[in-house]
Design a protein around this motif. Structure first.
Motif, PDB file in Angstrom:
ATOM      1  N   LEU A 342       0.828  -1.212   0.000  1.00 20.26           N
ATOM      2  CA  LEU A 342       0.000   0.000   0.000  1.00 20.26           C
ATOM      3  C   LEU A 342       0.861   1.261   0.000  1.00 20.26           C
ATOM      4  N   LYS A 343       2.007   1.205   0.667  1.00 24.37           N
ATOM      5  CA  LYS A 343       2.931   2.359   0.620  1.00 24.37           C
ATOM      6  C   LYS A 343       3.396   2.583  -0.816  1.00 24.37           C
ATOM      7  N   LEU A 344       3.767   1.501  -1.479  1.00 26.57           N
ATOM      8  CA  LEU A 344       4.235   1.594  -2.864  1.00 26.57           C
ATOM      9  C   LEU A 344       3.100   2.073  -3.773  1.00 26.57           C
ATOM     10  N   THR A 345       1.903   1.560  -3.520  1.00 23.73           N
ATOM     11  CA  THR A 345       0.737   1.934  -4.331  1.00 23.73           C
ATOM     12  C   THR A 345       0.465   3.434  -4.218  1.00 23.73           C
ATOM     13  N   LYS A 356      -5.937   2.613 -11.486  1.00 21.89           N
ATOM     14  CA  LYS A 356      -5.682   1.197 -11.172  1.00 21.89           C
ATOM     15  C   LYS A 356      -5.023   1.051  -9.803  1.00 21.89           C
ATOM     16  N   TYR A 357      -4.291   2.076  -9.400  1.00 19.11           N
ATOM     17  CA  TYR A 357      -3.647   2.002  -8.085  1.00 19.11           C
ATOM     18  C   TYR A 357      -4.689   2.111  -6.967  1.00 19.11           C
ATOM     19  N   ILE A 358      -5.688   2.955  -7.186  1.00 15.72           N
ATOM     20  CA  ILE A 358      -6.748   3.070  -6.173  1.00 15.72           C
ATOM     21  C   ILE A 358      -7.570   1.784  -6.127  1.00 15.72           C
ATOM     22  N   GLU A 359      -7.792   1.167  -7.291  1.00 14.01           N
ATOM     23  CA  GLU A 359      -8.551  -0.098  -7.306  1.00 14.01           C
ATOM     24  C   GLU A 359      -7.872  -1.121  -6.391  1.00 14.01           C
ATOM     25  N   TYR A 360      -6.544  -1.246  -6.537  1.00 17.40           N
ATOM     26  CA  TYR A 360      -5.824  -2.206  -5.696  1.00 17.40           C
ATOM     27  C   TYR A 360      -5.844  -1.761  -4.232  1.00 17.40           C
TER      28      TYR A 360
END
Ligand SMILES: [Zn+2]
Length: 794
Positions: A342-345, A356-360
């Motif tokens: 989540l930090k990387l996202t 796509k990052y928020i989806e994950y």
């Protein structure tokens, strides 16, 4: 590097307003400081409240004891047990300072603030006493770091000069200081952080780049990230150089070439390194390092993650085409991995604005992170088994001091960090979590009200101080069908042209009390395991659904202070005794029906257990706790059902037979199992062949086994590889040499298999057994894969 440029690029780190210069260049989007977002009533707020209780239940003086001891001061209390007094002393103290900083920013709670101030003041005493900038609880710190600075380095993935991952341990102190500065603006923390980073510069000042890379073979958290942060905070290039030196080339190089070499690697050792690469890349504008981080993320999220956003089994990345061990093991995805993902996202989202990052992020937040705190009494989860019919273990404040307690305390304090984002003139609404946002630059308050996912409506109340023009960017999630997303402003339906995965832009002169209603109709979908084997999970919108199941007592549900206390070691329900979905795979979603009057509750039909047809109730996985559960169902067609059942039964019978006589076991060459069995070694190495970990030695290695149930013991069994003419070794237990049963140790030509060593009478009743493998002079042990302590079978 120009200092000014560096400071300008601080923006990418989404730091708070305390920073020396406000960034001038524009990033795609900025996060709000955590202190500007307050959670309102919801499961997230409840989790935050329980986390406050957990934080306050911990005794600071016990957490501080290792630091005082190493600084030559007298501890004010006894160290905590578990990982805190068996080698990783002090690591929780570092996480604690991070968690307190986040929690104070998120809530303004004064008790939390007082704790934070106390921890920092005691750390300051330790730093002053050490005199060289160092703060740390690593046992034997002084001698260890002196040896390292002289270039005496013996590193393996989870040992450095025979200590349990000391670089990983001190990374928590760095991260704590950094968070105390970034989230609460504590000046003293900033000074301590810089001093301790200067200490690191000194530590490696006489080492070559090769020697530093050798150091980095040992787990070291995100040291490169923290040093890059110090570079950004101070604007001083020397810290960026240090961040470069601490960037592990062995991991970086394949990623730069877009190669996935992760199979078999310890997952949570790697993820923080990538966060560091990305951080350095953003400061320098280094496109290729940024691409490497993006490639890593894509690989892990799209090929290596299960439905709830977690990855790995027994802490290691499994082969992308084989998730069988993920299904079978009680040691499913580790919470720390998702914490770091989540930090990387967050970094990747802020520099790309890609949905796509928020989806994950959303998927992992609801289904993994939220579910890893016990909603009744608090306490955190280490492994979330994917294994159907298994359960999770919860930490307790006075007994459990695992990595996932550290990251768990932080997780539950930062739910506010990604709900919103902004630019100078845009407000992004990314997550549907009840909250109050204070957008200081725009002098606007935004209140979000919803019981999502129990309802599909979200209300935003916009309260600018005076009329303000800005663009509201509403995330149109990919899980909402095309054309189904609705926006109603002050009762008026808006025309929407955006597609799922995009933002709906609304530019307007907003006035106090404007109400924006959003409707996000959810659909039920089905997701197969990434290896395309016949296991399926069921989702409603972004929410993973699961069923409670019965089974034997959940042993060790609340962890004690034993080293393996974080593992759900209780009996496994045989997979052939669990219901299977009998249906074509493309019809599974149609077997899921909502239960009228009960939000987010469904039935799943066409389940067969032996020949009995049944139906199960599904609820969000995050609502299930202290229970066995199913999140992946095995699927068969009517034709294939019997065959699959028979195969599963056969496999399970073999496992049950072997489990029934196993008193304790260790998987060699893997970090946690070896650490939990107090690995000691001399001239020994580890590796992987065909995704199987092993350990061998030209010298020796040993494990400490526990006979917890006071069983009458019979033998030690080992599984090995590559037993050839170079292998001659002895097995010693508590100082007694054993003879093997099936062969003598000097037999050559045996490549792989297992061997049994019977225990002599005097060892059969022992409660603790140290099993030592010793190579004969000039020879080597075979590659040992697993060692089991056995009792007699029937
Ligand atoms: Zn962990």
């Amino acid at each position: 590097m120009k200092n000014k440029v560096l400071v300008l690029k601080i923006l990418f780190l989404s730091l708070i307003d305390y920073l020396p210069v406000k960034a001038q260049i524009s990033a795609p989007v900025e996060a709000f400081p955590l202190m500007n977002v307050r959670l309102l009533d919801s499961p997230f707020k409840h989790a935050e409240d329980l986390d406050i209780q957990y934080l306050l239940a911990l005794e600071p003086n016990r957490l501080l004891a290792p630091y005082l001891r190493e600084a030559g001061l007298t501890p004010k209390a006894e160290s905590y047990p578990n990982w805190e007094n068996t080698g990783l002393d002090g690591h929780i103290g570092g996480h604690y300072v991070s968690a307190l900083s986040l929690m104070y920013a998120a809530t303004g709670n004064q008790e939390i603030k007082a704790r934070l101030d106390y921890m920092l003041s005691e750390w300051k005493r330790c730093q002053d006493s050490a005199g060289n900038g160092y703060i740390g609880g690593v046992p034997g710190s002084k001698a260890l770091w002196e040896a390292i600075s002289r270039g005496e380095i013996k590193a393996s993935p989870f040992e450095l000069n025979k200590k349990w991952v000391p670089l990983y341990n001190i990374h928590k102190v760095y991260a704590g200081l950094c968070d105390a500065w970034l989230y609460t603006g504590n000046e003293e923390a900033k000074e301590m952080l810089i001093k301790m980073t200067d200490w690191a510069i000194q530590l490696v000042s006489k080492l070559s780049d090769e020697q530093i890379q050798e150091l980095l073979k040992s787990e070291h958290g995100g040291l490169n990230e923290v040093f890059a942060n110090v570079a950004a905070i101070t604007g001083d290039e020397k810290y960026l150089q240090l961040a470069h030196k601490f960037s592990h080339q062995f991991i970086l190089q394949p990623l730069l070439n877009k190669e996935d070499k992760l199979t078999g690697m310890h997952a949570n050792t790697q993820i923080p390194k990538i966060i560091g690469f990305k951080c350095i890349a953003d400061i320098e504008g280094n496109q290729s390092w940024s691409e490497a981080a993006r490639f890593f993320w894509d690989t892990v999220v799209n090929r290596r993650s299960v439905c709830f956003g977690g990855n790995s089994v027994q802490e290691h990345f499994n082969p992308v085409d084989d998730f069988s061990k993920v299904i079978e093991s009680e040691q499913g995805p580790e919470t720390c991995n998702t914490y770091n993902m989540l930090k990387l996202t967050k970094q990747l989202y802020l520099t790309s604005k890609d949905d796509k990052y928020i989806e994950y992020y959303e998927r992992a937040l609801y289904n993994h992170i939220l579910s890893t705190e016990n909603p009744r009494v608090g306490g955190f989860v280490y492994f979330t088994p994917v294994r159907p019919g298994h359960y999770r273990v919860y930490s307790q404040p006075q007994t459990s001091f695992w990595c996932c307690v550290g990251s768990g305390m932080e997780n539950q304090a930062k739910y506010g960090e990604m709900i919103y984002a902004h630019t100078d003139k845009e407000l992004y609404v990314n997550l549907f979590i009840p909250s109050r946002l204070n957008w200081t630059e725009m002098k606007t308050e935004v209140i979000q009200e919803t019981t999502f996912p129990n309802e599909e409506n979200i209300r935003l109340i916009i309260n600018p101080e005076k009329r303000k023009t800005f663009i509201l960017q509403l995330r149109y999630p990919q899980w909402v069908a095309a054309g189904a997303f609705q926006v109603i402003i002050n009762g008026r339906n808006q025309n929407i042209t955006a597609q799922p995965g995009e933002y709906v832009s609304i530019e307007r002169k907003w006035k106090k009390g404007d109400v924006v209603e959003i409707k996000v109709p959810m659909q039920t979908t089905v997701e197969q395991l990434p290896d395309k084997s016949n296991y399926y999970s069921i989702l409603h919108g972004p929410i993973v659904l699961a069923a409670k199941t019965d089974g034997p007592q959940q042993e060790g549900l609340f962890a004690d202070d034993s080293r393996g206390g974080h593992i759900a070691k209780g009996p496994k329900v045989p997979l052939n005794n669990l219901p299977m979905i009998v249906s074509d795979s493309d019809k599974i979603a149609s077997l899921v029906q909502p239960v009228p009057g009960k939000p987010m509750t469904f039935t799943l039909s066409n389940l067969y257990q032996a020949n009995k047809n049944e139906t199960m109730e599904l609820v969000p996985f995050f609502c299930i706790y202290e229970s066995r559960y199913i999140i992946y169902w095995q699927q068969a067609t009517t034709k294939g059902f019997k065959d699959i059942l028979q195969r599963t039964e056969q496999k399970e019978l073999e496992r049950i037979k072997s489990d029934a006589i196993t008193v304790d076991k260790v998987t060699c060459g893997e970090q946690q199992p070896e650490s939990d069995h107090f690995i000691q070694s001399e001239n020994s190495s580890i590796g992987i062949i065909e995704n199987v970990h092993w350990r061998q030695a030209k010298g020796w290695f040993s494990y400490r086994f526990k006979n917890v149930g006071n069983e009458s013991l019979s033998s030690i069994s080992i599984i090995f590889r590559d037993w050839d003419q170079n292998c001659k070794f002895e097995v010693w237990v508590n100082g007694v040499k054993l003879d093997d049963i099936t062969q003598t140790s000097n037999t050559s030509g045996k490549e792989s298999g297992s061997t049994l060593y019977s225990l002599p009478g005097e060892l059969k009743q022992q409660k603790e057994l140290t099993v030592k493998f010793v190579a004969l002079p000039g020879y080597i042990t075979p590659k040992i894969v697993e060692v089991r302590l056995l009792k007699p079978g029937n």
